[in-house]
Design a protein around this motif. Structure first.
Motif, mmCIF file in Angstrom:
data_model
loop_
_atom_site.group_PDB
_atom_site.id
_atom_site.type_symbol
_atom_site.label_atom_id
_atom_site.label_comp_id
_atom_site.label_asym_id
_atom_site.label_seq_id
_atom_site.Cartn_x
_atom_site.Cartn_y
_atom_site.Cartn_z
ATOM 1 N N LYS A 1 -1.870 -14.688 -2.445
ATOM 2 C CA LYS A 1 -0.912 -15.069 -1.403
ATOM 3 C C LYS A 1 -0.197 -13.856 -0.813
ATOM 4 N N GLN A 2 0.147 -12.867 -1.639
ATOM 5 C CA GLN A 2 0.932 -11.731 -1.173
ATOM 6 C C GLN A 2 0.083 -10.581 -0.652
ATOM 7 N N LEU A 3 -1.229 -10.632 -0.848
ATOM 8 C CA LEU A 3 -2.089 -9.483 -0.591
ATOM 9 C C LEU A 3 -2.013 -9.003 0.853
ATOM 10 N N GLY A 4 -1.969 -9.925 1.812
ATOM 11 C CA GLY A 4 -1.964 -9.535 3.216
ATOM 12 C C GLY A 4 -0.794 -8.649 3.578
ATOM 13 N N PHE A 5 0.379 -8.928 3.026
ATOM 14 C CA PHE A 5 1.556 -8.120 3.311
ATOM 15 C C PHE A 5 1.380 -6.693 2.803
ATOM 16 N N PHE A 6 0.870 -6.551 1.590
ATOM 17 C CA PHE A 6 0.697 -5.216 1.021
ATOM 18 C C PHE A 6 -0.432 -4.449 1.712
ATOM 19 N N PRO B 1 -0.963 -4.294 -11.097
ATOM 20 C CA PRO B 1 -2.104 -3.391 -10.873
ATOM 21 C C PRO B 1 -3.158 -3.980 -9.946
ATOM 22 N N LEU B 2 -3.419 -5.287 -10.083
ATOM 23 C CA LEU B 2 -4.435 -5.921 -9.245
ATOM 24 C C LEU B 2 -3.997 -5.933 -7.783
ATOM 25 N N THR B 3 -2.718 -6.197 -7.542
ATOM 26 C CA THR B 3 -2.203 -6.202 -6.176
ATOM 27 C C THR B 3 -2.323 -4.827 -5.538
ATOM 28 N N ALA B 4 -1.872 -3.787 -6.250
ATOM 29 C CA ALA B 4 -1.914 -2.431 -5.688
ATOM 30 C C ALA B 4 -3.351 -1.980 -5.442
ATOM 31 N N ALA B 5 -4.242 -2.242 -6.406
ATOM 32 C CA ALA B 5 -5.625 -1.780 -6.273
ATOM 33 C C ALA B 5 -6.355 -2.506 -5.140
ATOM 34 N N LEU B 6 -6.269 -3.827 -5.132
ATOM 35 C CA LEU B 6 -6.966 -4.597 -4.096
ATOM 36 C C LEU B 6 -6.401 -4.310 -2.708
ATOM 37 N N ALA B 7 -5.080 -4.206 -2.608
ATOM 38 C CA ALA B 7 -4.470 -3.946 -1.305
ATOM 39 C C ALA B 7 -4.914 -2.596 -0.755
ATOM 40 N N LEU B 8 -4.973 -1.579 -1.603
ATOM 41 C CA LEU B 8 -5.398 -0.259 -1.134
ATOM 42 C C LEU B 8 -6.869 -0.254 -0.750
ATOM 43 N N ILE B 9 -7.709 -0.837 -1.588
ATOM 44 C CA ILE B 9 -9.153 -0.854 -1.299
ATOM 45 C C ILE B 9 -9.435 -1.614 -0.008
ATOM 46 N N LEU B 10 -8.832 -2.774 0.153
ATOM 47 C CA LEU B 10 -9.064 -3.569 1.356
ATOM 48 C C LEU B 10 -8.464 -2.896 2.595
ATOM 49 N N ALA B 11 -7.331 -2.218 2.428
ATOM 50 C CA ALA B 11 -6.745 -1.507 3.559
ATOM 51 C C ALA B 11 -7.656 -0.374 4.020
ATOM 52 N N VAL B 12 -8.224 0.362 3.069
ATOM 53 C CA VAL B 12 -9.155 1.432 3.426
ATOM 54 C C VAL B 12 -10.374 0.856 4.142
ATOM 55 N N ALA B 13 -10.880 -0.266 3.637
ATOM 56 C CA ALA B 13 -12.045 -0.892 4.267
ATOM 57 C C ALA B 13 -11.703 -1.387 5.674
ATOM 58 N N LEU B 14 -10.548 -2.042 5.820
ATOM 59 C CA LEU B 14 -10.153 -2.531 7.141
ATOM 60 C C LEU B 14 -9.884 -1.388 8.113
ATOM 61 N N ASN B 15 -9.412 -0.268 7.592
ATOM 62 C CA ASN B 15 -9.134 0.874 8.452
ATOM 63 C C ASN B 15 -10.408 1.475 9.045
ATOM 64 N N VAL C 1 -3.602 -17.615 -14.131
ATOM 65 C CA VAL C 1 -3.971 -18.284 -12.877
ATOM 66 C C VAL C 1 -2.837 -18.152 -11.857
ATOM 67 N N ILE C 2 -1.591 -18.295 -12.301
ATOM 68 C CA ILE C 2 -0.451 -18.122 -11.400
ATOM 69 C C ILE C 2 -0.407 -16.695 -10.871
ATOM 70 N N ALA C 3 -0.692 -15.714 -11.748
ATOM 71 C CA ALA C 3 -0.706 -14.311 -11.314
ATOM 72 C C ALA C 3 -1.762 -14.081 -10.242
ATOM 73 N N LEU C 4 -2.941 -14.665 -10.414
ATOM 74 C CA LEU C 4 -3.998 -14.533 -9.405
ATOM 75 C C LEU C 4 -3.610 -15.216 -8.105
ATOM 76 N N PHE C 5 -2.941 -16.360 -8.216
ATOM 77 C CA PHE C 5 -2.479 -17.050 -7.015
ATOM 78 C C PHE C 5 -1.515 -16.183 -6.216
ATOM 79 N N VAL C 6 -0.568 -15.547 -6.904
ATOM 80 C CA VAL C 6 0.413 -14.710 -6.212
ATOM 81 C C VAL C 6 -0.255 -13.473 -5.618
ATOM 82 N N VAL C 7 -1.250 -12.912 -6.319
ATOM 83 C CA VAL C 7 -2.013 -11.786 -5.756
ATOM 84 C C VAL C 7 -2.645 -12.205 -4.434
#
Length: 306
Positions: free
Chosen positions: A182-187, A99-113, A174-180
């Motif tokens: 690290k992978q966020l840019g791709f999403f 959920p954190l990956t999907a939410a943050l990726a969408l919010i940041l994508a909208v902001a970057l757009n 903490v590992i889950a946050l690390f993966v979020v």
């Protein structure tokens, strides 16, 4: 007199149906098909065979029997406390990460757009952690979250004891946050591509009707990028199911007391380090089935397809 032409026409139709309207496409995709067969299909089939046999490693060239044992390996997997713990750990990971990956990726994508200046720089900045080797960025997180790290220095008396990566309750989050991270840019890039297909006229019409920013986001953006959301969720689930490098490096192999052990890490430990490839193969087959089931459920409820 007409049987031969009819048979020839049927044969040509079958060939055309197999190769499609553009046969060159089949030729161009053949190398990748071979790659899939060699790298994925054959190992999966061999693992399935191993999971039903008493299999062990032998010296090169040695001929040994591998008797059929039925579902004994699967029974051993399903009754092993370490396996249940590893699936519980990955459940915690997925609850935080997906959920954190999907939410943050969408919010940041909208902001970057909507950014006008330095758009390329910001996109590259978000994408850099994704293309950086995990071994390199893990060193940064060890510096941040070890007992004498920067985070504990900032928190002072509020720092957890034991510290983050040696704390049974905090290691996997903490590992889950690390993966979020690290992978966020791709999403983000996936969502940015999806946002390019959303017509601006929809937002303009919503503005005329008096919709605010939140209404536009929830009623236009979220439904419009639903296929991208389904893809993001599926990829995040697959990433979580294949979690290995992060717990192996961050917590020294699944510590403390197995609190960060993932099923794939357990497969490595039992299959290679402890010499039980049949157990590891059965665990891998169960993991694949579980991921497929979760992916189908995701496709049904998020993407809206039967």
């Amino acid at each position: 007199m007409t049987a031969a032409p009819i048979e020839g026409g049927v044969r040509r139709n079958r060939v055309a149906a197999f190769f499609g309207r553009h046969p060159v496409g089949m030729i161009l995709s053949a190398p990748y098909a071979v790659y899939i067969a060699v790298v994925f299909a054959y190992p999966l089939g061999f693992s399935l065979w191993i999971s039903f046999h008493d299999y062990f490693f032998a010296a090169p060239g040695a001929v040994v029997d591998h008797p059929f044992v039925g579902f004994d390996n699967y029974k051993a997997v399903l009754t092993d406390p370490a396996v249940r713990q590893s699936f519980g750990n990955i459940g915690i990971f997925l609850i935080i990460n997906v959920p954190l990956t999907a939410a943050l990726a969408l919010i940041l994508a909208v902001a970057l757009n909507r950014v006008v200046h330095a758009r390329t720089f910001l996109r590259v900045a978000f994408y850099v952690p994704y293309v950086t080797a995990s071994v390199a960025v893990v060193g940064v997180w060890l510096f941040l979250f070890n007992s004498g790290g920067l985070v504990n220095s900032v928190l002072g008396p509020f720092a957890p004891d034991p510290s983050w990566l040696v704390n049974e309750g905090l290691a996997m989050p903490v590992i889950a946050l690390f993966v979020v991270w690290k992978q966020l840019g791709f999403f983000i890039l996936l969502y940015l591509a999806a946002l390019q297909n959303v017509p601006n006229e929809l937002y303009e019409s919503a503005s005329v009707d008096g919709a605010n920013g939140w209404n536009k986001f929830w009623s236009i953006t979220v439904p419009a990028v639903r296929p991208a959301t389904a893809l993001v969720v599926i990829l995040a689930l697959i990433t979580g199911a294949n979690l290995f490098t992060e717990p192996y490096l961050l917590t020294g192999g699944g510590g403390p007391n197995g609190a960060s052990t993932s099923p794939v890490l357990l497969m490595y430990q039992r299959g290679l380090q402890q010499g039980e490839p049949d157990f590891a193969a059965a665990l891998g087959v169960i993991l694949v089935i579980g991921v497929l089931i979760v992916a189908l459920i995701n496709r049904r409820f998020i993407e809206g397809k039967d």
